[in-house]
Scaffold this motif. Structure first.
Motif, PDB file in Angstrom:
ATOM      1  N   SER A   1       0.825  -1.201   0.000  1.00  0.00           N
ATOM      2  CA  SER A   1       0.000   0.000   0.000  1.00  0.00           C
ATOM      3  C   SER A   1       0.863   1.256   0.000  1.00  0.00           C
ATOM      4  CB  SER A   1      -0.926  -0.008   1.214  1.00  0.00           C
ATOM      5  OG  SER A   1      -0.186   0.069   2.398  1.00  0.00           O
TER       6      SER A   1
ATOM      7  N   GLN B   1      -7.117   4.416   4.901  1.00  0.00           N
ATOM      8  CA  GLN B   1      -8.366   4.003   4.268  1.00  0.00           C
ATOM      9  C   GLN B   1      -9.311   5.172   4.003  1.00  0.00           C
ATOM     10  OE1 GLN B   1      -9.545   0.964   2.906  1.00  0.00           O
ATOM     11  NE2 GLN B   1      -7.323   0.841   2.899  1.00  0.00           N
TER      12      GLN B   1
ATOM     13  N   HIS C   1      -4.935   6.602  -1.416  1.00  0.00           N
ATOM     14  CA  HIS C   1      -4.326   5.358  -0.941  1.00  0.00           C
ATOM     15  C   HIS C   1      -4.567   4.231  -1.945  1.00  0.00           C
ATOM     16  CE1 HIS C   1      -4.059   1.623   1.477  1.00  0.00           C
ATOM     17  NE2 HIS C   1      -3.001   2.241   1.949  1.00  0.00           N
TER      18      HIS C   1
ATOM     19  N   ASN D   1      -9.205   2.036  -1.179  1.00  0.00           N
ATOM     20  CA  ASN D   1      -9.524   2.775   0.037  1.00  0.00           C
ATOM     21  C   ASN D   1     -11.036   2.882   0.184  1.00  0.00           C
ATOM     22  OD1 ASN D   1     -10.408   5.487  -1.205  1.00  0.00           O
ATOM     23  ND2 ASN D   1      -8.425   5.112  -2.177  1.00  0.00           N
TER      24      ASN D   1
END
Length: 180
Positions: free
Chosen positions: A2, A156, A161, A165
């Motif tokens: 991520s 999130q 992201h 997300n």
């Protein structure tokens, strides 16, 4: 792995913060203050804030009112997630959820284990969705709120992201409620 893709636009979300406590008022709500500071520092909007006693029906009613408010995208509660008889925040959340986000509690427990070891089993942090609104129940300690925000929610709730997300699927959370 991520990551935040700085080339993507950031979309602020409107977040309500509810503290659940039989002993604190807003002026003593350190966990709520921490969440407000973190979310505003991240560029999000504080949409509402309140504090309620550990009363299941009152908590669920507040959650439902905020879920019905089009000016609120996310609700964060702090407190009432433990095992004592007065800890009813999780039950109130589950009274409101249409869908539970089971992995939120799992990931929170993994993060907590790294900080407090097996004491992490005493928390029942949870997340869910209702009426197109995300809800997250966090423990009442500032450390737990910091961990939840810094390790999970700040990513999130960031539209940049990757690989995915919560923000990007927000428009579809209530698609089952729309007229066909």
């Amino acid at each position: 792995m991520s990551r935040i893709d700085e080339s993507r636009p950031f979309h602020p979300v409107r977040i309500a913060v509810l503290a659940v406590s039989d002993t604190r008022g807003l002026s003593e709500d350190k966990s709520g203050d921490l969440l407000v500071q973190r979310l505003t520092d991240a560029g999000h909007v504080l949409a509402a804030r309140n504090i309620l006693r550990d009363e299941r029906d009152a908590i669920a009613d507040q959650l439902r009112r905020w879920c019905a408010d089009p000016g609120i995208d996310v609700i964060l509660t702090t407190g009432g997630t433990g095992l004592t008889g007065r800890d009813v925040t999780i039950e109130a959340h589950r009274d409101v959820y249409e869908k539970e986000i089971e992995a939120f509690g799992t990931v929170f427990t993994i993060i907590s284990m790294q900080k407090i070891g097996t004491s992490a089993v005493q928390s029942r942090a949870t997340g869910g969705v209702s009426n197109g609104t995300y809800l997250f129940a966090l423990p009442g300690s500032s450390g737990a709120c910091r961990d939840a925000w810094d390790e999970i929610l700040r990513f999130q709730l960031d539209s940049r992201h990757l690989p995915c997300n919560f923000v990007e699927i927000m428009p579809r959370l209530d698609e089952h409620l729309r007229r066909k």
